[in-house]
Design a protein around this motif. Structure first.
Motif, short mmCIF file in Angstrom:
data_model
loop_
_atom_site.label_atom_id
_atom_site.label_comp_id
_atom_site.label_asym_id
_atom_site.label_seq_id
_atom_site.Cartn_x
_atom_site.Cartn_y
_atom_site.Cartn_z
N GLN A 276 -14.46 -5.17 -7.97
CA GLN A 276 -14.89 -3.78 -8.09
C GLN A 276 -15.37 -3.24 -6.75
OE1 GLN A 276 -17.51 -2.77 -11.52
NE2 GLN A 276 -17.17 -4.89 -12.19
N LEU A 277 -16.15 -4.02 -6.06
CA LEU A 277 -16.66 -3.61 -4.75
C LEU A 277 -15.53 -3.42 -3.75
CD1 LEU A 277 -19.77 -5.97 -4.52
CD2 LEU A 277 -19.78 -3.51 -4.97
N GLN A 278 -14.56 -4.30 -3.80
CA GLN A 278 -13.43 -4.19 -2.87
C GLN A 278 -12.66 -2.89 -3.09
OE1 GLN A 278 -10.08 -6.75 -3.56
NE2 GLN A 278 -9.50 -6.81 -1.40
N ARG A 279 -12.49 -2.52 -4.37
CA ARG A 279 -11.74 -1.30 -4.68
C ARG A 279 -12.46 -0.04 -4.21
NH1 ARG A 279 -10.78 -4.08 -9.69
NH2 ARG A 279 -12.47 -2.90 -10.68
N LYS A 280 -13.80 -0.08 -4.19
CA LYS A 280 -14.56 1.14 -3.98
C LYS A 280 -15.21 1.26 -2.60
CE LYS A 280 -15.49 1.55 -8.94
NZ LYS A 280 -16.53 1.58 -10.00
N ILE A 281 -15.29 0.17 -1.86
CA ILE A 281 -15.94 0.21 -0.55
C ILE A 281 -14.87 0.23 0.54
CG2 ILE A 281 -17.39 -1.07 1.09
CD1 ILE A 281 -19.05 -2.01 -1.25
N PRO A 282 -14.84 1.25 1.37
CA PRO A 282 -13.84 1.33 2.44
C PRO A 282 -13.90 0.11 3.37
CG PRO A 282 -14.98 3.42 2.20
CD PRO A 282 -15.72 2.44 1.34
N GLY A 283 -12.75 -0.45 3.63
CA GLY A 283 -12.68 -1.62 4.50
C GLY A 283 -12.97 -2.94 3.82
N GLY A 284 -13.24 -2.90 2.50
CA GLY A 284 -13.56 -4.13 1.78
C GLY A 284 -12.39 -5.08 1.71
N ILE A 285 -12.64 -6.36 1.96
CA ILE A 285 -11.59 -7.38 1.88
C ILE A 285 -12.19 -8.66 1.30
CG2 ILE A 285 -12.00 -8.03 4.29
CD1 ILE A 285 -9.05 -8.91 4.40
N ILE A 286 -11.50 -9.23 0.33
CA ILE A 286 -11.88 -10.51 -0.25
C ILE A 286 -10.96 -11.57 0.32
CG2 ILE A 286 -12.10 -11.87 -2.37
CD1 ILE A 286 -12.61 -9.28 -3.89
N LEU A 287 -11.49 -12.53 1.04
CA LEU A 287 -10.66 -13.60 1.60
C LEU A 287 -10.35 -14.65 0.54
CD1 LEU A 287 -12.27 -13.93 5.13
CD2 LEU A 287 -10.32 -12.54 4.38
N ASP A 288 -11.14 -14.72 -0.52
CA ASP A 288 -10.82 -15.43 -1.77
C ASP A 288 -10.63 -16.94 -1.60
OD1 ASP A 288 -10.22 -16.09 -4.33
OD2 ASP A 288 -8.55 -14.69 -4.55
N GLN A 289 -11.75 -17.65 -1.61
CA GLN A 289 -11.70 -19.10 -1.48
C GLN A 289 -10.94 -19.78 -2.62
OE1 GLN A 289 -15.51 -21.09 -2.11
NE2 GLN A 289 -16.31 -19.27 -3.13
N TYR A 290 -10.82 -19.10 -3.76
CA TYR A 290 -10.15 -19.70 -4.91
C TYR A 290 -8.63 -19.71 -4.77
CZ TYR A 290 -14.77 -18.79 -6.81
OH TYR A 290 -16.13 -18.75 -6.99
N ARG A 291 -8.11 -18.85 -3.88
CA ARG A 291 -6.66 -18.76 -3.73
C ARG A 291 -6.19 -18.92 -2.29
NH1 ARG A 291 -4.66 -13.39 -6.62
NH2 ARG A 291 -2.68 -14.43 -6.26
N ASN A 292 -7.10 -18.87 -1.35
CA ASN A 292 -6.74 -18.87 0.06
C ASN A 292 -6.27 -20.26 0.51
OD1 ASN A 292 -6.92 -18.79 3.01
ND2 ASN A 292 -8.08 -16.90 2.72
N VAL A 293 -5.05 -20.33 1.04
CA VAL A 293 -4.47 -21.62 1.43
C VAL A 293 -5.25 -22.29 2.55
CG1 VAL A 293 -2.14 -20.99 0.69
CG2 VAL A 293 -2.86 -20.51 3.05
N ASN A 294 -6.03 -21.49 3.29
CA ASN A 294 -6.81 -22.08 4.38
C ASN A 294 -7.98 -22.91 3.87
OD1 ASN A 294 -5.58 -20.87 6.91
ND2 ASN A 294 -5.91 -19.04 5.64
N ASN A 295 -8.32 -22.78 2.60
CA ASN A 295 -9.37 -23.60 2.00
C ASN A 295 -8.95 -25.07 2.00
OD1 ASN A 295 -11.14 -24.99 0.28
ND2 ASN A 295 -11.28 -23.35 -1.21
N PRO A 296 -7.91 -25.47 1.26
CA PRO A 296 -7.52 -26.88 1.33
C PRO A 296 -6.97 -27.28 2.70
CG PRO A 296 -5.95 -25.64 0.03
CD PRO A 296 -7.10 -24.72 0.28
N LEU A 297 -6.35 -26.33 3.41
CA LEU A 297 -5.74 -26.67 4.69
C LEU A 297 -6.75 -27.16 5.71
CD1 LEU A 297 -3.23 -26.80 6.48
CD2 LEU A 297 -3.62 -24.38 7.05
N ILE A 298 -7.92 -26.50 5.77
CA ILE A 298 -8.90 -26.91 6.77
C ILE A 298 -9.45 -28.30 6.47
CG2 ILE A 298 -10.99 -25.95 5.71
CD1 ILE A 298 -9.98 -25.87 9.47
N HIS A 299 -9.50 -28.68 5.21
CA HIS A 299 -9.94 -30.04 4.87
C HIS A 299 -8.85 -31.06 5.21
CE1 HIS A 299 -13.63 -28.69 3.12
NE2 HIS A 299 -12.99 -27.87 2.30
N GLU A 300 -7.60 -30.64 5.06
CA GLU A 300 -6.49 -31.51 5.47
C GLU A 300 -6.49 -31.71 6.98
OE1 GLU A 300 -1.59 -31.73 5.13
OE2 GLU A 300 -2.69 -30.10 4.14
#
Length: 364
Positions: free
Chosen positions: A139-163
């Protein structure tokens, strides 16, 4: 641990030590090498510093973050948020963290101290509801200008950095430590045991182990009772939907970055709050490690796994290397009832009487 002067705190993310847990191993009656990956020594205090730094730097390279305009918004159980807030403070981005109510006051305080805005959400809200920490972030992302969710639940850089970092650090520490008659070693990482939240850690570390180091390495995932991450599904049914106090692990949905493929995670263990917090006490009193609740879950999970057929074989083999990922420290939980009870309401030690006697005034 760099011997050089670092440009900023992000340079102190990761590169954490692997420490022998010999006293705990003796208490468990295991002959293998029990080793702890001590992630609270990272700059922001947890293993999540790694993914926060990685996700932000990747977004910068891709042009998704614009200085002076972008607002980083992240739903989290706290530690990823602290890593995000730290990186945003250094890099000059504004930051909003959405956080379920059950997460500790210390996490909120640390976030606000780093300059982030914090929005609390109902703990009981389902992950896909508008009231959840994920729903509110959207909701905040939709309504706040410039809002971006990097999303740890889907971001490939999450498992990649541990690899790319966590796994290789573990491997390098084990491989570079010679086997001796006093401290025999197989020369490789034989087992890794860690809690699963987003699943980025266990997925990425597994890939580092099995693809480049030891394809026979056994990966054990620890999932709190009440969560649904474990396999087979029957492990989750008895306590499905139950509330648990331990923070940072377990979910009511399967994050995209978690691989539950048996090729990646060999075995799952379920643990509860009581045994997790008891294990925290063991790590503190026996090894001097000021760890958080999920580290207790990792140790209690290890104790259960050592009783399985595969675990018994490893436990009784000298030189086999078993690594526990100890994800964060006690800093974020010191006001929690479970910690206060453990620290302040424990039975007096044998020194209590000696102290009272020594301080007794003459004539009394």
């Amino acid at each position: 641990m760099s011997p050089h002067i670092l440009d900023n705190a992000l340079g102190a993310v990761g590169n954490t030590p692997l420490i022998r847990l010999d006293k705990v191993a003796a208490q468990l009656g295991v002959k293998c090498n029990l080793l702890g990956k001590i992630e609270f020594l990272s700059a922001g205090g947890s293993i999540k510093d790694r993914i926060a730094k990685a996700m932000i730097e990747a977004a910068e390279k891709e042009g998704k973050l614009i200085p002076g305009q972008s607002v980083v918004i992240e739903p989290t159980s706290g530690n990823t948020g602290i890593g995000m807030a730290m990186a945003c403070a250094i890099k000059g981005y504004r930051c909003i963290i959405t956080l379920p109510n059950k997460m500790s006051l210390e996490k909120e305080a640390a976030l606000r101290a780093l300059g982030a805005e914090v929005v609390r959400t109902p703990t009981e809200a389902a992950w896909d509801s508008e009231e959840s920490h994920i729903g509110v972030a959207k909701q905040l992302q939709r309504k706040i200008p410039g809002g971006i969710i990097l999303d740890q639940y889907r971001n490939v850089n999450n498992p990649l950095i541990h690899e790319l970092t966590t796994g290789p650090e573990i491997i390098d520490a084990v491989v570079s430590t010679p086997s001796t008659p006093a401290r025999p070693s197989s020369g490789k990482v034989d087992v890794v045991i860690c809690g699963a939240g987003t699943g980025g850690t266990i997925t990425g570390v597994s890939r580092a182990m099995k693809r480049t180091h030891n394809k026979e390495c056994i990966m054990v995932g620890v999932d709190p009772k009440g969560s649904i991450l474990a396999l087979p599904e029957s492990l989750n049914t008895a306590d499905n939907g139950a509330q648990y106090v331990v923070e940072g692990i377990g979910y009511d949905f399967i994050p995209d970055v978690l691989s539950r493929d048996p090729m990646d995670v060999d075995s799952w263990i379920k643990t509860d709050d009581e045994e997790a917090f008891a294990a925290v006490r063991v790590l503190m009193r026996s090894e001097g490690l000021l760890v958080g609740g999920s580290s207790g879950s990792a140790l209690s999970g290890a104790e259960k796994w050592f009783k399985t057929e595969a675990g018994q074989r490893v436990a009784q083999t000298e030189g086999m290397n078993v690594v526990l990922v100890l994800a964060d420290g006690i800093r974020n939980y010191m006001s929690k009832p479970w910690f206060l009870s453990m620290a302040l309401e424990a039975k007096p030690s044998e020194l209590f009487g000696a102290i009272a006697e020594a301080l007794k005034k003459e004539g009394n």
